[in-house]
Design a protein around this motif. Structure first.
Motif, PDB file in Angstrom:
ATOM      1  N   PHE A  62       0.845  -1.182   0.000  1.00  0.00           N
ATOM      2  CA  PHE A  62       0.000   0.000   0.000  1.00  0.00           C
ATOM      3  C   PHE A  62       0.885   1.238   0.000  1.00  0.00           C
ATOM      4  CE2 PHE A  62      -3.348  -2.854   1.132  1.00  0.00           C
ATOM      5  CZ  PHE A  62      -4.495  -2.231   0.672  1.00  0.00           C
ATOM      6  N   ILE A  81      -7.177  -2.759  -7.421  1.00  0.00           N
ATOM      7  CA  ILE A  81      -6.511  -1.745  -6.611  1.00  0.00           C
ATOM      8  C   ILE A  81      -7.047  -1.872  -5.189  1.00  0.00           C
ATOM      9  CG2 ILE A  81      -6.228   0.722  -6.190  1.00  0.00           C
ATOM     10  CD1 ILE A  81      -6.331   1.217  -9.137  1.00  0.00           C
ATOM     11  N   ILE A  83      -7.703  -0.561  -1.428  1.00  0.00           N
ATOM     12  CA  ILE A  83      -8.014   0.747  -0.854  1.00  0.00           C
ATOM     13  C   ILE A  83      -8.149   0.574   0.665  1.00  0.00           C
ATOM     14  CG2 ILE A  83      -9.709   2.625  -0.740  1.00  0.00           C
ATOM     15  CD1 ILE A  83      -8.410   2.568  -3.430  1.00  0.00           C
ATOM     16  N   GLU A 112     -11.321  -3.183  -2.105  1.00  0.00           N
ATOM     17  CA  GLU A 112     -10.662  -3.474  -3.372  1.00  0.00           C
ATOM     18  C   GLU A 112     -11.577  -3.034  -4.513  1.00  0.00           C
ATOM     19  OE1 GLU A 112      -8.149  -7.225  -3.758  1.00  0.00           O
ATOM     20  OE2 GLU A 112      -9.997  -7.698  -4.834  1.00  0.00           O
ATOM     21  N   VAL A 123      -7.857   8.870  -5.849  1.00  0.00           N
ATOM     22  CA  VAL A 123      -7.394   8.531  -4.509  1.00  0.00           C
ATOM     23  C   VAL A 123      -6.825   9.788  -3.853  1.00  0.00           C
ATOM     24  CG1 VAL A 123      -5.921   7.009  -3.164  1.00  0.00           C
ATOM     25  CG2 VAL A 123      -6.809   6.221  -5.359  1.00  0.00           C
ATOM     26  N   GLU A 127      -6.195   8.457   1.723  1.00  0.00           N
ATOM     27  CA  GLU A 127      -6.520   7.092   1.320  1.00  0.00           C
ATOM     28  C   GLU A 127      -5.287   6.384   0.795  1.00  0.00           C
ATOM     29  OE1 GLU A 127     -10.955   8.433  -0.112  1.00  0.00           O
ATOM     30  OE2 GLU A 127      -9.305   8.515  -1.518  1.00  0.00           O
ATOM     31  N   HIS A 129      -3.572   3.238  -1.183  1.00  0.00           N
ATOM     32  CA  HIS A 129      -3.970   2.395  -2.302  1.00  0.00           C
ATOM     33  C   HIS A 129      -2.835   1.458  -2.666  1.00  0.00           C
ATOM     34  CE1 HIS A 129      -2.032   5.961  -3.931  1.00  0.00           C
ATOM     35  NE2 HIS A 129      -1.831   5.334  -5.078  1.00  0.00           N
TER      36      HIS A 129
END
Length: 150
Positions: A62, A81, A83, A112, A123, A127, A129
């Motif tokens: 991440f 991706i 999250i 996700e 994003v 956040e 990711h």
């Protein structure tokens, strides 16, 4: 597609000029013909054209950014991706100001998204990711990541 916390809905103006610059660029014809590299769009907004093969999620980390939103747009292929809320993550190392990135340990729980051709996600700095994750088997992806200043 915009995924964010309702608590941050009024914090950022996703219709501001800097985002409109990103959206206009992503609406252009023939994005698939752009070569890899960066393209300055103005007002501090930069697009990065990327081509890679997705990787199993367990091999990736991440990440967050301090000074930019990521607008991640898939031209071709598909990718997952991850999250997660940044506040809940454990950092790995320290913030790299030159690369404008921080990395984090894998959280116990995260969300996700599946990006397919023509999809994008925005994003925010709050956040975390985890891009480039294979959706099943690894596949070739062409993507544009537009960095929009906070």
């Amino acid at each position: 597609m915009l995924a964010t916390s309702i608590k941050r809905l009024n914090k950022y103006d996703y219709y501001a000029e800097k985002f409109q610059i990103a959206y206009a660029f992503l609406k252009r014809e023939n994005l698939s013909q752009l070569p890899e590299g960066s393209i300055e769009l103005g007002h501090g907004v930069t697009a990065y054209v990327q081509h890679y093969v997705t990787t199993p999620s367990k091999q990736l980390r991440f990440e967050t950014h301090e000074r930019f939103f990521d607008v991640q747009y898939l031209i071709s292929g598909e990718e997952r991706i991850g999250i997660a809320a940044r506040k809940d993550l454990i950092p790995i190392g320290t913030y790299d100001a030159e690369k404008e990135i921080s990395y984090y340990e894998e959280p116990e729980h995260c969300g996700e998204l599946l990006l397919c051709e023509g999809n994008f996600v925005i994003v925010a700095p709050e956040e975390a990711h985890k891009p480039r994750c294979a959706a099943g088997k690894p596949c070739a992806v062409k993507k544009i990541v537009v960095k929009v200043p906070v």
